[in-house]
Motif scaffolding. Structure first.
Motif, PDB file in Angstrom:
ATOM      1  N   GLU A  58      -8.607   1.657 -10.972  1.00  0.00           N
ATOM      2  CA  GLU A  58      -8.287   1.491  -9.551  1.00  0.00           C
ATOM      3  C   GLU A  58      -8.476   0.035  -9.108  1.00  0.00           C
ATOM      4  OE1 GLU A  58      -7.069   2.290  -5.795  1.00  0.00           O
ATOM      5  OE2 GLU A  58      -6.957   3.614  -7.521  1.00  0.00           O
ATOM      6  N   ARG A  59      -9.479  -0.633  -9.645  1.00  0.00           N
ATOM      7  CA  ARG A  59      -9.756  -2.031  -9.275  1.00  0.00           C
ATOM      8  C   ARG A  59      -8.535  -2.932  -9.519  1.00  0.00           C
ATOM      9  NH1 ARG A  59     -11.718  -4.545  -5.800  1.00  0.00           N
ATOM     10  NH2 ARG A  59     -11.266  -6.691  -6.179  1.00  0.00           N
TER      11      ARG A  59
ATOM     12  N   GLU B 242       0.832  -1.213   0.000  1.00  0.00           N
ATOM     13  CA  GLU B 242       0.000   0.000   0.000  1.00  0.00           C
ATOM     14  C   GLU B 242       0.862   1.257   0.000  1.00  0.00           C
ATOM     15  OE1 GLU B 242      -3.406   0.293   2.507  1.00  0.00           O
ATOM     16  OE2 GLU B 242      -3.815  -1.848   2.339  1.00  0.00           O
TER      17      GLU B 242
ATOM     18  N   ARG C 253      -2.370 -11.554 -11.062  1.00  0.00           N
ATOM     19  CA  ARG C 253      -3.395 -11.999 -10.121  1.00  0.00           C
ATOM     20  C   ARG C 253      -3.640 -13.475 -10.390  1.00  0.00           C
ATOM     21  NH1 ARG C 253      -7.617  -8.569 -13.249  1.00  0.00           N
ATOM     22  NH2 ARG C 253      -8.306 -10.072 -14.812  1.00  0.00           N
TER      23      ARG C 253
ATOM     24  N   LEU D  65      -2.662  -5.719  -4.963  1.00  0.00           N
ATOM     25  CA  LEU D  65      -2.316  -5.771  -3.537  1.00  0.00           C
ATOM     26  C   LEU D  65      -2.740  -7.094  -2.896  1.00  0.00           C
ATOM     27  CD1 LEU D  65      -3.121  -2.119  -2.433  1.00  0.00           C
ATOM     28  CD2 LEU D  65      -0.855  -3.207  -2.532  1.00  0.00           C
ATOM     29  N   ALA D  66      -3.733  -7.752  -3.474  1.00  0.00           N
ATOM     30  CA  ALA D  66      -4.216  -9.020  -2.930  1.00  0.00           C
ATOM     31  C   ALA D  66      -3.287 -10.188  -3.269  1.00  0.00           C
ATOM     32  CB  ALA D  66      -5.624  -9.311  -3.442  1.00  0.00           C
TER      33      ALA D  66
ATOM     34  N   TYR E 264      -5.406  -2.158  -9.319  1.00  0.00           N
ATOM     35  CA  TYR E 264      -4.405  -1.951  -8.281  1.00  0.00           C
ATOM     36  C   TYR E 264      -4.824  -2.593  -6.958  1.00  0.00           C
ATOM     37  CZ  TYR E 264      -2.132   0.900 -11.712  1.00  0.00           C
ATOM     38  OH  TYR E 264      -1.498   1.310 -12.864  1.00  0.00           O
ATOM     39  N   LYS E 265      -6.120  -2.627  -6.685  1.00  0.00           N
ATOM     40  CA  LYS E 265      -6.611  -3.352  -5.503  1.00  0.00           C
ATOM     41  C   LYS E 265      -6.348  -4.851  -5.654  1.00  0.00           C
ATOM     42  CE  LYS E 265      -9.930  -0.253  -3.563  1.00  0.00           C
ATOM     43  NZ  LYS E 265     -10.630   0.840  -4.074  1.00  0.00           N
ATOM     44  N   ASP E 266      -6.592  -5.373  -6.875  1.00  0.00           N
ATOM     45  CA  ASP E 266      -6.309  -6.791  -7.149  1.00  0.00           C
ATOM     46  C   ASP E 266      -4.831  -7.093  -6.926  1.00  0.00           C
ATOM     47  OD1 ASP E 266      -8.939  -7.281  -7.843  1.00  0.00           O
ATOM     48  OD2 ASP E 266      -8.562  -7.390  -9.997  1.00  0.00           O
TER      49      ASP E 266
END
Length: 174
Positions: free
Chosen positions: A42-43, A22, A71, A49-50, A45-47
């Motif tokens: 943005e989605r 993050e 991913r 981080l997972a 970049y959230k993926d």
């Protein structure tokens, strides 16, 4: 759009690698804007981080020069690695950074995620350098998808695929 340019010939960079967190995800965003003709949502970049085990940043003398972002996806054939982006800043291309990032990611999958049996990605049909780059690592064109990219010309993509592990009951080596 997964790779911009190939790694051929100008000598090796000394690289260090780090995870995406993050605290440094904005660096990845800036890098991607500099390399790719797509503004990723943005989605994505959230993926990223997972899945810290399959996303790596490459630094040369503490300067971010490239990254691979992936991913994991569930498919009817089992889980697969999807390469979202693999890019290296133009002045550092052809010096081994793309190769090092891809190899590091694939080795991480083999060591830590043995259930992942294949890696896939999409590449714009006219990106011959990327297609050639991935073919050196055993990726093959699986299909061409018309209209995949909505804001690029040409809009068509090829789906590249590489088997990572033998399928269950398949005695062949990867």
């Amino acid at each position: 759009m997964a790779e911009n340019g190939g790694d051929a010939g100008r000598g090796q960079l000394s690289l260090s690698f780090g995870p995406v967190t993050e605290k440094n995800i904005e660096q990845l965003r800036v890098l991607n804007r500099a390399i790719f003709p797509i503004n990723y949502p943005e989605r994505m970049y959230k993926d990223i981080l997972a899945y810290p085990d399959v996303t790596h940043l490459a630094y040369h003398n503490d300067v971010l020069v490239g990254a691979i972002a992936c991913r994991l996806e569930k498919t009817p054939q089992g889980p697969q690695l999807y390469i979202l982006t693999l890019g290296v800043l133009a002045p550092y291309r052809g010096m081994g950074a793309g190769t090092a990032l891809l190899e590091r990611c694939l080795q991480s999958v083999a060591a830590n995620l043995p259930e992942i049996s294949e890696a896939v990605l999409h590449v714009q049909v006219n990106n011959e350098a990327a297609i050639k780059f991935y073919s050196r690592f055993g990726f093959e064109v699986a299909e061409t998808i018309a209209g995949y990219y909505k804001r690029l010309d040409p809009p068509d993509a090829v789906l590249l695929r590489r088997r990572l592990q033998p399928a269950a009951g398949d005695g062949a080596a990867a």
